[in-house]
Structure formats: structure tokens, C-alpha cells
Design an enzyme around this catalytic site. Structure first.
Site, PDB file in Angstrom:
ATOM      1  N   ILE A 181      46.885 -45.633  18.088  1.00 29.36           N
ATOM      2  CA  ILE A 181      46.528 -46.782  17.255  1.00 29.36           C
ATOM      3  C   ILE A 181      47.777 -47.415  16.655  1.00 29.36           C
ATOM      4  O   ILE A 181      47.908 -48.644  16.606  1.00 29.36           O
ATOM      5  CB  ILE A 181      45.532 -46.361  16.156  1.00 29.36           C
ATOM      6  CG1 ILE A 181      44.210 -45.922  16.791  1.00 29.36           C
ATOM      7  CG2 ILE A 181      45.295 -47.504  15.167  1.00 29.36           C
ATOM      8  CD1 ILE A 181      43.249 -45.270  15.816  1.00 29.36           C
ATOM      9  N   ARG A 183      42.612 -42.714   6.927  1.00 30.79           N
ATOM     10  CA  ARG A 183      41.650 -42.011   6.079  1.00 30.79           C
ATOM     11  C   ARG A 183      42.002 -42.289   4.626  1.00 30.79           C
ATOM     12  O   ARG A 183      43.179 -42.340   4.244  1.00 30.79           O
ATOM     13  CB  ARG A 183      41.666 -40.500   6.348  1.00 30.79           C
ATOM     14  CG  ARG A 183      41.008 -40.091   7.657  1.00 30.79           C
ATOM     15  CD  ARG A 183      39.500 -40.316   7.627  1.00 30.79           C
ATOM     16  NE  ARG A 183      38.825 -39.866   8.840  1.00 30.79           N
ATOM     17  CZ  ARG A 183      38.533 -40.643   9.875  1.00 30.79           C
ATOM     18  NH1 ARG A 183      38.891 -41.920   9.854  1.00 30.79           N
ATOM     19  NH2 ARG A 183      37.892 -40.153  10.928  1.00 30.79           N
ATOM     20  N   GLU A 200      35.072 -42.213  -0.386  1.00 29.17           N
ATOM     21  CA  GLU A 200      34.126 -43.036   0.350  1.00 29.17           C
ATOM     22  C   GLU A 200      32.719 -42.423   0.339  1.00 29.17           C
ATOM     23  O   GLU A 200      32.584 -41.211   0.528  1.00 29.17           O
ATOM     24  CB  GLU A 200      34.645 -43.146   1.791  1.00 29.17           C
ATOM     25  CG  GLU A 200      34.063 -44.245   2.607  1.00 29.17           C
ATOM     26  CD  GLU A 200      34.840 -44.410   3.913  1.00 29.17           C
ATOM     27  OE1 GLU A 200      34.193 -44.338   4.970  1.00 29.17           O
ATOM     28  OE2 GLU A 200      36.070 -44.597   3.859  1.00 29.17           O
ATOM     29  N   HIS A 202      34.928 -49.535   6.064  1.00 26.08           N
ATOM     30  CA  HIS A 202      35.166 -48.643   7.197  1.00 26.08           C
ATOM     31  C   HIS A 202      34.672 -49.274   8.507  1.00 26.08           C
ATOM     32  O   HIS A 202      33.810 -48.719   9.204  1.00 26.08           O
ATOM     33  CB  HIS A 202      34.483 -47.297   6.977  1.00 26.08           C
ATOM     34  CG  HIS A 202      35.191 -46.173   7.686  1.00 26.08           C
ATOM     35  ND1 HIS A 202      35.414 -44.951   7.093  1.00 26.08           N
ATOM     36  CD2 HIS A 202      35.726 -46.084   8.924  1.00 26.08           C
ATOM     37  CE1 HIS A 202      36.052 -44.157   7.959  1.00 26.08           C
ATOM     38  NE2 HIS A 202      36.246 -44.840   9.081  1.00 26.08           N
TER      39      HIS A 202
END
Length: 318
Positions: free
Chosen positions: A156, A237, A266, A284
Site C-alpha cells: 500500500i 490502524r 474505533e 474506515h
């Protein structure tokens, strides 16, 4: 015949693959599965397909004495006690690769939103407040010639770096080890220490896995190292960032802004973030495209089916 328990809603094409292995039971609601329902279904399960909201720990495993595999529908697996699974002979798998482009796209989108103040602009329009164009109205920051610092140069991170290069940004990165020379050359990227990355980058993007070592990696001290015109982007995260420290830095001008797709507790969000115009907040959505979520479900299902057939998983977690 094997029995597979799916602890949350996944796309149908994933369920179709799982049905080739045997009986499939799935929780067909968006809210979390109640523990008593989960445990009842796990009692005779051979495989569990889990979401990142599931905590797979000793209590989960105690309820599933026949379990052979936990197939997580996510690239991250910090929701799973991998050591506890392996101690019981339970394989753990994840879904890397298929969500790379979607997450990198979102990181680029967050960067544009926060640097160009697009969230603020939309809120202004929707509020109904009168406005008119002026030379100095809602000025943001351009990306051309600026430096992107990537913390965690995995798939990523590399994909985001490629997008940033297309916008004319320079790239530095911090990683446990250097990426291969071909990738460095393609991205014109340079390996640096974390302190140098924080001190010199215009945009700091977090793309590293979450672990004890990366918990609160971006804390008060790290934020103090950043320049007051710099931005933080987090699509990894939430607990990698100390949200309380981030709120103070955003509020006091320690940094210019933040774009967050993930949050420390979260789905709860630090109330201070909600009050700040220089924080772009999305729920998210990193992998939230139809194509990507379907690919994740299919890959998780393939992992489960392979293990149940006595073959190696496609994506085992060591």
C-alpha cells in the site's frame, strides 16, 4: 463435510466459494454477532471467516474445539491472537494485495482533502452560509515539489508513493529494511530514519502494520518533530496515533492538518477531532469499493477452503 461459520456479512461470491467446502452459516446483520450466538455456532465449526471487528482470542477458540482455520477478511490481523491459534493447531490467514489500490486511492484522497481544505469547503456550502469568491478565500497547500514521507513501505505504501509521484511529490520512506533497488528507482524513493522523515516531510502517511512496536508511534514527541505546515495521513490502524496528542497538535498549530480513515478507539472518535476543521475524518473506508470487498471475501473464502482440503493456505499468517 466441513462446517464454516462466517461471523459477519460478506459478499455473496465469497459465500459461494465457501459452500464448495460444506455447510455455511453466516451472521447476516451489520451489528456485531452476539457472543452467545457466536459460541453456539462455533461449537461444531471447522472454519471461521472473521471480520476485523472480531476478537479471536482464547475465549473464541475455547468455543470452537474443531476449528482448523481462521480466515480474516482483512489484510491486518491485530484482532487475532495468532500465537494462541497456532498453539492449538489453527491456521490464520488474511487478504493482502486485493485492497492495495483502493486503500492507496483513499490515502491520496485524504491528502487532497486536507491539504486543499475540501471538507471545510463542502461544509461551508452545505451550511447555507453566504459566500463569494475572493483571492484569499480558504487557501490550501499544493503538493507539487512537496515531500511525502511513508512510514511502512509495503504494497500500500508503494502504491500511494506512485500516486504521489504523479502529483509531483518527492518520496522518502521509513521501513524495517530497504525495498529493492528497482522499486526505489521507479518511485525515486529514499530510505531515511524516522526522525528525519518526521522533521522534513510535508505529508506523513502511516502505512505500517499495527503491533506493540507501532502503538502510539505518532505521539506527542513525534508530532513535535513535525513542521507546523505538515500533515498526517492514517489509513493503517487507529492506535498507531495517539489521538489526544494529535488533537493538541492540530488545535495549537503544531501541524497543519490530518486525514484519518481509522481511529484509536474505533468506532468512537476523540471528541476534540470532531471540533477541528483541519481534521478530515472518514469511517474506515480504505477498502470500501464493491470490487475490493468482493475480492477480499473471495480470497478469505479460498484460504478457508484450501486449509479445509488439507492444502496450504493462499495467504497464511506466520
Amino acid at each position: 463435510m466441513s462446517r464454516v461459520v462466517v461471523t459477519g456479512r460478506i459478499p455473496d461470491d465469497g459465500l459461494e466459494i465457501l459452500r464448495t467446502a460444506g455447510e455455511v452459516w453466516s451472521w447476516e446483520h451489520d451489528e456485531p454477532i452476539p457472543v452467545d450466538v457466536r459460541n453456539e455456532q462455533l461449537a461444531d465449526a471447522d472454519a471461521a471467516v472473521t471480520l476485523l471487528t472480531d476478537r479471536v482470542d482464547d475465549a473464541f477458540l475455547d468455543a470452537a474445539p474443531r476449528l482448523k482455520v481462521v480466515a480474516n477478511v482483512a489484510v491486518g490481523y491485530n484482532n487475532i491472537d495468532v500465537a494462541a491459534c497456532h498453539a492449538r493447531g489453527v491456521a490464520v490467514t488474511n487478504t493482502p494485495g486485493v485492497l492495495t489500490d483502493a486503500t492507496a486511492d483513499l490515502a491520496m484522497a485524504l491528502t487532497l482533502m486536507v491539504t486543499r481544505r475540501l471538507g471545510e469547503g463542502e461544509r461551508l456550502i452545505r451550511s447555507g452560509q453566504p459566500w463569494k469568491w475572493s483571492m484569499f478565500m480558504m487557501l490550501g497547500a499544493g503538493l507539487q515539489g512537496r515531500q511525502l514521507g511513508i512510514v511502512g513501505m509495503g504494497a500500500i505504501g508503494e502504491a500511494f508513493a506512485a500516486r504521489a509521484r504523479a502529483f509531483g511529490m518527492r518520496v522518502v520512506y521509513h521501513n524495517r529494511r530497504a525495498v529493492d533497488a528497482e522499486t526505489e528507482a521507479r518511485l525515486d524513493a529514499r530510505l531515511v530514519g524516522l526522525h528525519e522523515l518526521l522533521e522534513t516531510s510535508d505529508v506523513v502517511s502511516l502505512n505500517c502494520p499495527y503491533s506493540d512496536a507501532t502503538h502510539h508511534l505518532v505521539d506527542e514527541a513525534a508530532l513535535d518533530r513535525m513542521r507546523p505546515d505538515a500533515y498526517v495521513i492514517n489509513t493503517a490502524r487507529g492506535p498507531i496515533v495517539d489521538e489526544a496528542a494529535l488533537v493538541e497538535a492540530l488545535r495549537d498549530g503544531g501541524i497543519a492538518g490530518a486525514g484519518l480513515d481509522v481511529f484509536e478507539h474505533e468506532p468512537d472518535v476523540h471528541p476534540g477531532l470532531l471540533e477541528l476543521d483541519n481534521a478530515v475524518l472518514v469511517p474506515h473506508l480504505g477498502s470500501a469499493t464493491v470490487e475490493t470487498r468482493s475480492a477480499m471475501a473471495r480470497l478469505a473464502a479460498r484460504n478457508a477452503v484450501e486449509v479445509l482440503a488439507g492444502r496450504p493456505a493462499v495467504n497464511p499468517v506466520a
